[in-house]
Design an enzyme around this catalytic site. Structure first.
Site, mmCIF file in Angstrom:
data_model
loop_
_atom_site.group_PDB
_atom_site.id
_atom_site.type_symbol
_atom_site.label_atom_id
_atom_site.label_comp_id
_atom_site.label_asym_id
_atom_site.label_seq_id
_atom_site.Cartn_x
_atom_site.Cartn_y
_atom_site.Cartn_z
ATOM 1 N N GLU A 38 0.818 -1.205 0.000
ATOM 2 C CA GLU A 38 0.000 0.000 0.000
ATOM 3 C C GLU A 38 0.867 1.277 0.000
ATOM 4 O OE1 GLU A 38 -3.289 0.577 -0.264
ATOM 5 O OE2 GLU A 38 -2.965 2.717 0.050
ATOM 6 N N THR A 80 -5.764 1.459 -5.718
ATOM 7 C CA THR A 80 -5.308 0.099 -5.392
ATOM 8 C C THR A 80 -5.878 -0.943 -6.345
ATOM 9 O OG1 THR A 80 -4.939 0.615 -3.074
ATOM 10 C CG2 THR A 80 -5.435 -1.663 -3.574
ATOM 11 N N HIS A 193 -1.608 2.870 4.722
ATOM 12 C CA HIS A 193 -2.623 3.636 3.976
ATOM 13 C C HIS A 193 -2.675 5.074 4.482
ATOM 14 C CE1 HIS A 193 -6.456 4.804 2.203
ATOM 15 N NE2 HIS A 193 -6.343 3.736 1.421
ATOM 16 N N HIS A 253 0.704 2.481 -5.477
ATOM 17 C CA HIS A 253 0.534 3.844 -6.007
ATOM 18 C C HIS A 253 1.244 4.838 -5.100
ATOM 19 C CE1 HIS A 253 -2.453 4.215 -2.863
ATOM 20 N NE2 HIS A 253 -3.169 3.232 -3.368
HETATM 21 C C1 GP9 Z 1 -8.688 -1.188 0.910
HETATM 22 C C2 GP9 Z 1 -7.432 -0.822 0.232
HETATM 23 C C3 GP9 Z 1 -7.303 0.649 -0.032
HETATM 24 O O1 GP9 Z 1 -9.132 -2.482 0.741
HETATM 25 O O2 GP9 Z 1 -7.056 -1.644 -0.791
HETATM 26 O O3 GP9 Z 1 -7.413 1.047 -1.333
HETATM 27 P P1 GP9 Z 1 -6.988 2.538 -1.808
HETATM 28 O O4 GP9 Z 1 -7.808 3.504 -0.984
HETATM 29 O O5 GP9 Z 1 -5.516 2.706 -1.527
HETATM 30 O O6 GP9 Z 1 -7.279 2.577 -3.261
#
Ligand code: GP9
Length: 420
Positions: A38, A80, A193, A253
């Site tokens: 992440e 993601t 995140h 990302h």
């Molecule tokens: C949640 C995670 C977040 O399941 O994959 O996704 P994002 O907000 O980074 O696109």
């Protein structure tokens, strides 16, 4: 017909490579373990803050792995889920929305299904609600046997949005250990995140003057994710899976931090427009091969769409007739750190591209005369601007071919006339 022409050309290139390349099939029969990290950007790798390494575990792992230092994420609004699509399906995201949400009912050639067709089991692990990004539906469509979502995990390390990555990785390896081999396991981490603020107890890096800023919190979060990778590698070794598996991870990302001052202060230099683009899009790709072979830093450009073609190439499973855009990065043509230029283009959703020689950035107003053409290495105006215009046209063709396939469900049509 337009899409078919594009993919037929790709097929011819891939076939030629598969019949001639010494690395094709060298790791036939290995498990494949892919980790999507992440918001994990490349600029933190091999960096120190004060005397402490930000990513000590990953830096150590680089000693026995292939590290692609010019590897880029190709995501758009689907964040993601776009990274997942790029890596497992090798198609471009859409200009708006997420393919996972808009076109989960369409047919795709995917890493999990391709491996299953060759006797693998394929599972995906992510300790969050199964419906987020429409994963339940999309993973069914992509052919996974089991999606281990939040319900499959004991939340014994509550952190951030859900379960901390350390425990997530440990519990995932426990599940993998029981799996019939060879298997494909795709793991998606979560702790790092946005907005990155970890509780004090999980903060173990002294971020100095960045303390109390989102940039400092980001460094803490990637330091935690790095420690989790260290735990994961140890667990895989203890489970006896490490030297039977192709192990790879990449960042999904960027971190959404748009003030450049902390980046410049962290990196100790001012950043021109090309540097900024490369930092924003740059994520690490690290590949560990079962026998520690080919370790080193490689400078050739690549992107997330190359993940599946790279794994299939090493396994000796043909991707030639698949509706996949990427190309294998680990071939006999591997290029060391100082050699960036390559005969491939990494194409971004907004029409930007790089081939390692130039970096083309289209203008936001759509006027060609406002587009930018930089020398990739320095960010100075490119000597050969015509190369950018030709490359930009090729980039548009790639995006168009991908959009046709995704939006009009063309994968079955592309397979008509070719073998099963
Ligand atoms: C949640 C995670 C977040 O399941 O994959 O996704 P994002 O907000 O980074 O696109």
């Amino acid at each position: 017909e337009e899409a078919k022409r594009w993919f037929d050309n790709r097929e011819a290139d891939r076939k030629a490579l598969e019949t001639s390349d010494a690395l094709y099939g060298r790791y036939n029969g290995s498990n494949v373990i892919v980790i999507q990290l992440e918001a994990f950007q490349n600029f933190v790798i091999n960096r120190k803050i004060g005397n402490a390494e930000v990513t000590p575990n990953i830096n150590k792992l680089l000693g026995t792995s292939l590290y692609f230092s010019n590897f880029y994420h190709q995501t758009s609004q689907g964040r993601t889920s776009d990274a997942d699509l790029a890596a497992n399906v090798s198609l471009q995201p859409l200009p708006t929305g997420s393919v996972f949400i808009r076109y989960a009912q369409h047919t795709y050639d995917s890493m999990p299904q391709t491996l299953k067709d060759h006797g693998y089991t394929a599972n995906v692990f992510h300790a969050y609600d199964g419906g987020f990004w429409n994963r339940n539906m999309m993973y069914d469509q992509l052919g996974y046997d089991t999606f281990y979502s939040k319900n499959a995990f004991v939340i014994d390390e509550p952190l951030g949005w859900s379960l901390g990555d350390r425990s997530f990785f440990k519990q995932s390896v426990a599940l993998m250990k029981k799996e019939k081999q060879p298997f494909y396991s795709f793991l998606i981490s979560l702790t790092s995140h946005h907005p990155y603020a970890l509780p004090k107890t999980a903060q173990t890096l002294d971020v100095g003057t960045f303390k109390g800023t989102i940039f400092g919190d980001y460094l803490e979060a990637v330091h935690y994710a790095d420690a989790a990778i260290g735990v994961l590698v140890d667990e895989l070794k203890t489970a006896g899976l490490w030297d039977r598996s192709i192990f790879m991870f990449y960042g999904d990302h960027d971190n959404s931090i748009r003030e450049w001052e902390p980046f410049e202060s962290f990196l100790g230099k001012s950043l021109n427009e090309a540097d900024r683009f490369r930092i924003l899009k740059g994520v690490p790709l690290v590949v560990h091969l079962p026998d520690d072979a080919l370790a080193g830093t490689y400078g050739q450009v690549g992107g997330q769409l190359d993940v599946t073609p790279t794994a299939l190439h090493l396994l000796g499973i043909s991707s030639a007739d698949k509706a996949m855009i990427g190309t294998p990065l680990i071939t006999g043509q591997l290029k060391r750190e100082e050699q960036q230029s390559s005969n491939k283009q990494v194409v971004f959703r907004n029409g930007a591209f790089t081939d390692g020689d130039v970096l083309y950035l289209p203008s936001e107003d759509g006027l060609p005369e406002h587009s930018k053409c930089y020398a990739f290495a320095t960010g100075a105006a490119a000597a050969d601007a015509a190369a950018c215009q030709a490359g930009a046209a090729k980039a548009r063709e790639e995006l168009q071919a991908s959009d046709l396939v995704v939006e009009h469900d063309l994968v079955p049509m592309l397979h008509e006339g070719s073998g099963p």
